[in-house]
Design an enzyme around this catalytic site. Structure first.
Site, mmCIF file in Angstrom:
data_model
loop_
_atom_site.group_PDB
_atom_site.id
_atom_site.type_symbol
_atom_site.label_atom_id
_atom_site.label_comp_id
_atom_site.label_asym_id
_atom_site.label_seq_id
_atom_site.Cartn_x
_atom_site.Cartn_y
_atom_site.Cartn_z
ATOM 1 N N MET A 290 2.698 11.640 48.330
ATOM 2 C CA MET A 290 2.875 13.063 48.603
ATOM 3 C C MET A 290 1.844 13.591 49.602
ATOM 4 O O MET A 290 1.212 14.614 49.390
ATOM 5 C CB MET A 290 2.828 13.863 47.295
ATOM 6 C CG MET A 290 3.828 13.382 46.260
ATOM 7 S SD MET A 290 5.531 13.257 46.877
ATOM 8 C CE MET A 290 5.999 14.973 46.810
ATOM 9 N N HIS B 33 13.100 9.635 50.157
ATOM 10 C CA HIS B 33 13.040 11.092 50.024
ATOM 11 C C HIS B 33 14.197 11.566 49.145
ATOM 12 O O HIS B 33 15.337 11.146 49.351
ATOM 13 C CB HIS B 33 13.118 11.730 51.414
ATOM 14 C CG HIS B 33 13.036 13.222 51.369
ATOM 15 N ND1 HIS B 33 11.857 13.888 51.131
ATOM 16 C CD2 HIS B 33 13.999 14.174 51.479
ATOM 17 C CE1 HIS B 33 12.093 15.187 51.114
ATOM 18 N NE2 HIS B 33 13.379 15.386 51.332
#
Ligand code: GAR
Length: 192
Positions: free
Chosen positions: A92, A111
């Site tokens: 992240m 994703h």
């Protein structure tokens, strides 16, 4: 960009749970793939995924540093471990243009949306709010532009009327576990 041939040393960057990392490790062992996870790096030392790496005797590091220091150290480890493919799995943090440029190997990412829809965060919430029929996940090459590199594999998951972001995320995650290892196969066999 170097062509991928022979035995491919894969590095994985994580930030947390690491369920995709776990599936990558399991799949490569079970299928005796031409790629093996050789290095796991987390930018959070409490990341649960580090435990899978340890359990599987994979070299692993937690580097809790600001981005420039993180990238410098991570780059050294990638080089030292002769990594020729980097997979982002729930990592992240946005990698800098310089880092991406300096890596002379491919970088791929998973994703949780049907890219090009919903780049960035809160993808499931946004898909539900928009009234979409399908959510999903995409494995794509990483470029300097966030979540915008060429698609490798994508999987669709139906959004149910009763879905909340969490319930949808759980089903999408299951689908991710199936496509990420296959996408690595695709990249390592140079189909895309
Ligand atoms: C996955 O759903 C992955 O698609 C997402 O984080 C989760 C990580 O789960 N990645 C991103 O949102 C990146 N922008 P995991 O740690 O259990 O693999």
């Amino acid at each position: 960009m170097k062509k991928l041939t022979g035995n491919i040393n894969v590095g994985v960057f994580i930030s947390g749970r690491g369920s995709n990392l776990k599936e990558l490790i399991k799949y490569s062992k079970k299928n005796n793939t031409n790629w093996k996870i050789k290095l796991v790096i987390s930018n959070k030392k409490e990341a649960k995924g580090l435990a899978y790496a340890k359990k599987n005797k994979i070299t692993n590091y937690a580097i809790e540093r600001k981005k420039p220091q993180f990238e410098k150290r991570a780059f050294d480890y990638l080089k030292k471990n002769k990594i020729n493919l980097l997979c982002l799995a729930g990592f992240m943090r946005i990698l800098s243009k310089e880092f991406i440029r300096n890596c002379k190997f491919k970088i791929i990412n998973i994703h949780p949306s049907l890219l090009p829809k919903y780049k960035g965060l809160n993808t499931h919430e946004r898909a539900i709010k928009a009234g979409d029929k399908y959510a999903g996940s995409t494995v794509h090459y990483v470029t300097a532009k966030l979540d915008s590199g060429k698609k490798i594999l994508q999987t669709k998951v139906k959004i149910l009327k009763k879905d909340k972001p969490n319930s949808l995320a759980k089903r999408v995650l299951k689908a991710e576990h199936l496509i990420y290892p296959k996408a690595v196969d695709v990249v390592c066999n140079k189909i895309v």
